[in-house]
Every structure is written in C-alpha cells, then in structure tokens.
Design a protein around this motif. Structure first.
Motif, PDB file in Angstrom:
ATOM      1  N   ILE A 210       2.210   7.624   7.531  1.00 44.41           N
ATOM      2  CA  ILE A 210       2.168   6.211   7.136  1.00 44.41           C
ATOM      3  C   ILE A 210       1.949   5.327   8.356  1.00 44.41           C
ATOM      4  O   ILE A 210       1.123   4.403   8.342  1.00 44.41           O
ATOM      5  CB  ILE A 210       3.468   5.831   6.391  1.00 44.41           C
ATOM      6  CG1 ILE A 210       3.552   6.559   5.041  1.00 44.41           C
ATOM      7  CG2 ILE A 210       3.542   4.309   6.174  1.00 44.41           C
ATOM      8  CD1 ILE A 210       4.935   6.560   4.431  1.00 44.41           C
TER       9      ILE A 210
ATOM     10  N   ASP B  38       0.524   6.124  10.992  1.00 44.37           N
ATOM     11  CA  ASP B  38      -0.836   6.379  11.467  1.00 44.37           C
ATOM     12  C   ASP B  38      -1.888   5.734  10.566  1.00 44.37           C
ATOM     13  O   ASP B  38      -3.085   5.775  10.870  1.00 44.37           O
ATOM     14  CB  ASP B  38      -1.060   7.892  11.548  1.00 44.37           C
ATOM     15  CG  ASP B  38      -2.249   8.262  12.419  1.00 44.37           C
ATOM     16  OD1 ASP B  38      -2.521   7.549  13.409  1.00 44.37           O
ATOM     17  OD2 ASP B  38      -2.932   9.251  12.102  1.00 44.37           O
ATOM     18  N   GLY B  39      -1.442   5.165   9.433  1.00 45.07           N
ATOM     19  CA  GLY B  39      -2.362   4.479   8.535  1.00 45.07           C
ATOM     20  C   GLY B  39      -3.176   5.398   7.652  1.00 45.07           C
ATOM     21  O   GLY B  39      -4.212   4.987   7.112  1.00 45.07           O
ATOM     22  N   ARG B  40      -2.712   6.652   7.434  1.00 46.71           N
ATOM     23  CA  ARG B  40      -3.503   7.616   6.688  1.00 46.71           C
ATOM     24  C   ARG B  40      -2.818   8.107   5.419  1.00 46.71           C
ATOM     25  O   ARG B  40      -3.286   9.053   4.788  1.00 46.71           O
ATOM     26  CB  ARG B  40      -3.853   8.810   7.587  1.00 46.71           C
ATOM     27  CG  ARG B  40      -4.733   8.414   8.774  1.00 46.71           C
ATOM     28  CD  ARG B  40      -5.258   9.618   9.540  1.00 46.71           C
ATOM     29  NE  ARG B  40      -4.176  10.369  10.158  1.00 46.71           N
ATOM     30  CZ  ARG B  40      -3.988  11.681  10.004  1.00 46.71           C
ATOM     31  NH1 ARG B  40      -4.791  12.373   9.221  1.00 46.71           N
ATOM     32  NH2 ARG B  40      -3.002  12.293  10.617  1.00 46.71           N
TER      33      ARG B  40
ATOM     34  N   SER C  41      -1.027   3.477   2.659  1.00 46.45           N
ATOM     35  CA  SER C  41      -1.807   2.807   3.696  1.00 46.45           C
ATOM     36  C   SER C  41      -3.157   2.353   3.136  1.00 46.45           C
ATOM     37  O   SER C  41      -3.577   1.201   3.334  1.00 46.45           O
ATOM     38  CB  SER C  41      -2.036   3.746   4.879  1.00 46.45           C
ATOM     39  OG  SER C  41      -0.837   4.367   5.295  1.00 46.45           O
TER      40      SER C  41
ATOM     41  N   ALA D 140      -2.630  -0.384   0.462  1.00 46.03           N
ATOM     42  CA  ALA D 140      -2.244  -1.660   1.068  1.00 46.03           C
ATOM     43  C   ALA D 140      -3.448  -2.353   1.697  1.00 46.03           C
ATOM     44  O   ALA D 140      -3.601  -3.574   1.594  1.00 46.03           O
ATOM     45  CB  ALA D 140      -1.149  -1.435   2.113  1.00 46.03           C
ATOM     46  N   ARG D 141      -4.310  -1.582   2.350  1.00 44.69           N
ATOM     47  CA  ARG D 141      -5.526  -2.186   2.896  1.00 44.69           C
ATOM     48  C   ARG D 141      -6.399  -2.745   1.776  1.00 44.69           C
ATOM     49  O   ARG D 141      -6.983  -3.832   1.903  1.00 44.69           O
ATOM     50  CB  ARG D 141      -6.309  -1.158   3.722  1.00 44.69           C
ATOM     51  CG  ARG D 141      -5.710  -0.885   5.095  1.00 44.69           C
ATOM     52  CD  ARG D 141      -6.645  -0.073   5.963  1.00 44.69           C
ATOM     53  NE  ARG D 141      -6.816   1.287   5.467  1.00 44.69           N
ATOM     54  CZ  ARG D 141      -6.054   2.327   5.816  1.00 44.69           C
ATOM     55  NH1 ARG D 141      -5.024   2.141   6.647  1.00 44.69           N
ATOM     56  NH2 ARG D 141      -6.301   3.531   5.349  1.00 44.69           N
TER      57      ARG D 141
ATOM     58  N   GLU E  50       0.729  -5.936   3.923  1.00 41.77           N
ATOM     59  CA  GLU E  50       1.210  -5.395   5.194  1.00 41.77           C
ATOM     60  C   GLU E  50       2.297  -4.370   4.915  1.00 41.77           C
ATOM     61  O   GLU E  50       3.141  -4.575   4.035  1.00 41.77           O
ATOM     62  CB  GLU E  50       1.774  -6.521   6.065  1.00 41.77           C
ATOM     63  CG  GLU E  50       2.354  -6.045   7.395  1.00 41.77           C
ATOM     64  CD  GLU E  50       3.040  -7.151   8.171  1.00 41.77           C
ATOM     65  OE1 GLU E  50       3.690  -6.840   9.194  1.00 41.77           O
ATOM     66  OE2 GLU E  50       2.950  -8.333   7.744  1.00 41.77           O
ATOM     67  N   VAL E  51       2.282  -3.261   5.637  1.00 43.46           N
ATOM     68  CA  VAL E  51       3.303  -2.222   5.485  1.00 43.46           C
ATOM     69  C   VAL E  51       4.199  -2.212   6.710  1.00 43.46           C
ATOM     70  O   VAL E  51       3.716  -2.188   7.849  1.00 43.46           O
ATOM     71  CB  VAL E  51       2.670  -0.829   5.296  1.00 43.46           C
ATOM     72  CG1 VAL E  51       3.760   0.250   5.201  1.00 43.46           C
ATOM     73  CG2 VAL E  51       1.785  -0.793   4.056  1.00 43.46           C
TER      74      VAL E  51
ATOM     75  N   MET F 239       4.819  -0.843  13.653  1.00 46.64           N
ATOM     76  CA  MET F 239       5.135  -0.967  12.228  1.00 46.64           C
ATOM     77  C   MET F 239       6.531  -0.472  11.881  1.00 46.64           C
ATOM     78  O   MET F 239       6.967  -0.616  10.745  1.00 46.64           O
ATOM     79  CB  MET F 239       4.128  -0.168  11.390  1.00 46.64           C
ATOM     80  CG  MET F 239       2.742  -0.750  11.315  1.00 46.64           C
ATOM     81  SD  MET F 239       1.590   0.432  10.552  1.00 46.64           S
ATOM     82  CE  MET F 239       2.457   0.884   9.037  1.00 46.64           C
TER      83      MET F 239
ATOM     84  N   GLU G 100       6.380   5.786  -2.128  1.00 48.18           N
ATOM     85  CA  GLU G 100       5.739   5.116  -0.991  1.00 48.18           C
ATOM     86  C   GLU G 100       5.456   3.633  -1.250  1.00 48.18           C
ATOM     87  O   GLU G 100       4.839   2.980  -0.426  1.00 48.18           O
ATOM     88  CB  GLU G 100       4.412   5.791  -0.595  1.00 48.18           C
ATOM     89  CG  GLU G 100       4.519   7.212  -0.145  1.00 48.18           C
ATOM     90  CD  GLU G 100       3.181   7.806   0.275  1.00 48.18           C
ATOM     91  OE1 GLU G 100       2.190   7.043   0.434  1.00 48.18           O
ATOM     92  OE2 GLU G 100       3.097   9.033   0.432  1.00 48.18           O
TER      93      GLU G 100
ATOM     94  N   THR H 219       3.480   2.703  -3.726  1.00 50.04           N
ATOM     95  CA  THR H 219       2.105   2.650  -4.206  1.00 50.04           C
ATOM     96  C   THR H 219       1.959   1.828  -5.490  1.00 50.04           C
ATOM     97  O   THR H 219       1.027   1.036  -5.620  1.00 50.04           O
ATOM     98  CB  THR H 219       1.550   4.070  -4.432  1.00 50.04           C
ATOM     99  OG1 THR H 219       2.495   4.835  -5.196  1.00 50.04           O
ATOM    100  CG2 THR H 219       1.295   4.766  -3.106  1.00 50.04           C
TER     101      THR H 219
END
Length: 344
Positions: A88, A90-92, A96, A99-100, A105-106, A122, A313, A315
């Motif tokens: 998370i 790492d943005g992957r 993530s 959210a993008r 924002e996470v 983060m 998460e 989601t």
C-alpha cells in the motif's frame, strides 16, 4: 495517551430542512434522484451548510495483527499484514489504484502491525503493541492499550482535518480481523455466533470449521457485553483505531464513509458507545462476507454499493466517494425549477 468518549453534535436540522426544500425545488420532479437527494441533505446537515462538499477525501487505513491467528482463524499467516502494508505504501495495492481513480488520499496508521515498518510519508507510526493477544485465551488488549488505540484513531482524524479533509473514509489491513469482527458482532449486535462467522479471506470448509471452534472458545472465555470491554476483550488494534476515528470525525462534523465488514464492526462499537455517530456515517458497500449484511441490518444501515467485494483496505469506501460527490454537486449546481420557468 489519554482517550475520552467525545460529545457528538447533533445534525443541523435547520440546514437539513432548507436543503430539502432546495433539492425539492430543483429542475426535476421531487424525489426523482432517489437516495442521491437524501445523501445531499445528510451531507449538508453534517457540515451545517446548504452547499455541501465532498471533494477532499482521506482514506485512513488502520493496520494491525491478531493473536487469534495463532489458532488458525485465517488462511494466511500474520506476516501478510506487514507485506500488504508495504505494498500500500508503495502505491501498488488495490486501494492505491482505486484511490487514484477516485481522487482520494491514502494514509496508513500502524496501530499494531507485528514487525517494524520503514518510515514513509504516508505512514503514521502509532504502534500500540505488535498485534493483539490471543482472544481465545485471554483479553486481546489491556484497557490502557485499547484506549491508546482509540486515541491513535482520533489523532489521525485530527491531523487529516487540520490538513483540509472534508470526508474521512475508513479502511483496514489485518490478517485475522474477520474473526475479531465476528466476535464483536456476536456480543454487540447481539447475534448468534454461528450467524456471525464467515469464510473470511480464503478459508475452505475445514478452515471455517476450525475458525468456528476457536471463536466459540473465545466467546465462552468471557461474557463481556459493555462496548469498551467487548472491544478490549475481542477486538483488534486497527478496529479500535477505526472506532476512535469514526467518533472523532463525527465530533469534527466530517462525514464518515465506512468500508466493509471490519470497518462496520468498528462503527458498531462506536454506535454502542455513542449512537449519534451513525448520523455521520455513509456505508460504502455490502460485503460478500455473509455476516456483513446482518451487521448492516443491526445498524439500520443502507449500503451505497453491492459489488461482491470482500477485500477490505477501504476499497468499498473509496468506490462510494464519487456518489457522495455527485450528491453534493447536484445540491450546489443543478438549476432550480423557478430558474427554468423564469427563462421560458
């Protein structure tokens, strides 16, 4: 760290009545936009304004491990929690990407991950301890640890609000946390334990039977019914963090968007402590985890989406954000019928 139960302000009923009049007077038949109209009114009543906004949303994703995993309540080892948190950060991870896609924002709050996590912009390092104790054998947390986890959730909200967050979404990561959520529903619903236990993440029939035996032992160990004590005995550090966050967001007049089974369990605890918190909550979706529908019914909650999600998460909460933004935009931007008739 000291935590105290906050006083929650009532919704602004004057704003709600005015906003209902405004929405009914839009260039459409009254009620034609269904629940979207109700969402707009609720947002306005929470924020105390007839031009509600839901643009700046922050997902507070609380992470923690569970001693119950020692007895096999999850199909995955607890080391997966830290691995997923790193993904998370790492943005992957799934949240993530979502959210993008939705402009959220996470932020990750380490309330009780077993093992060290590297510093990250983060990440809020608020570790109370490295996972809870095994609730099948002893209390998951001491009273001090539970209060500290509640306070870390409140602190995360205060930081997000200070940075301009208009909406707080709740998410979590913690191997074994469906087991903890099942125990919370059983005791605080209340509901029969058998109705509260589902497959979780990846169990087969044998795994489910083992999970049922372990949770029956936990429930038999302690007859707690008072909300804080139930949370202390059976909950998780990340669940306590979300409970504190929900209450703090309501105290700050911020809408709370709730994810699935685990996040809703945290709100169940919050609602048993302060029923008014539900006025501030929007339930993002109905999970495929079977007990989630039971929990939503206990709270008289109507989820916004039903997509068969069972990941966590945050989601489902993230996916619900565009609906809230659409409701707010409708209230602010749609012309009134009077304007249309005046132009005819």
């Amino acid at each position: 760290m000291i935590w105290s139960l906050p006083d929650l302000p009532p919704l602004d009923l004057d704003v709600a009545a005015e906003l209902r009049r405004i929405v009914d007077g839009k260039a459409k038949p009254p009620g034609a936009l269904g629940r979207l109209e109700d969402l707009a009114v609720q947002l306005g009543a929470i924020q105390g304004r007839v031009d509600p906004h839901a643009d700046r949303a922050v997902v507070l994703l609380f992470a923690g491990d569970h001693g119950l995993t020692e007895d096999g309540v999850s199909a995955y080892p607890r080391e997966v929690t830290a691995a997923m948190v790193r993904l998370i950060l790492d943005g992957r991870a799934s949240v993530s990407a979502l959210a993008r896609a939705t402009g959220a924002e996470v932020r990750v709050i380490d309330a009780g991950v077993a093992g060290a996590l590297p510093p990250h912009p983060m990440l809020q390092a608020s570790k109370v301890r490295e996972g809870t104790r095994n609730a099948a054998r002893e209390a998951a947390m001491t009273a001090e640890e539970c209060a500290q986890a509640l306070a870390c959730g409140a602190g995360a909200v205060h930081s997000a609000v200070a940075a301009g967050a208009e909406v707080i979404a709740l998410g979590e990561m913690g191997i074994g946390n469906t087991a903890a959520a099942s125990l919370l529903l059983h005791r605080l619903g209340p509901a029969p334990l058998a109705d509260c236990i589902g497959l979780g993440a990846g169990h087969d029939d044998a795994g489910l039977a083992r999970k049922q035996r372990v949770l029956a032992a936990a429930a038999e160990r302690c007859d707690a019914h008072e909300p804080f004590e139930v949370l202390r005995q059976f909950g998780g550090l990340e669940i306590a963090g979300m409970t504190g966050a929900a209450l703090a967001a309501a105290a700050a007049r911020r809408p709370v968007v709730v994810d699935g089974f685990i996040s809703t369990a945290a709100v169940l605890v919050a609602a048993r402590l302060q029923p008014r918190v539900l006025d501030y909550c929007f339930f993002g979706h109905s999970s495929a985890e079977r007990a989630h529908r039971l929990m939503l019914a206990q709270l008289s909650a109507q989820p916004l989406l039903d997509l068969g999600l069972r990941l966590g998460e945050g989601t489902g909460a993230v996916l619900a954000l565009p609906i809230l933004r659409a409701a707010a935009a409708m209230a602010r931007e749609t012309a009134s019928l009077a304007e249309v008739l005046g132009q005819a």
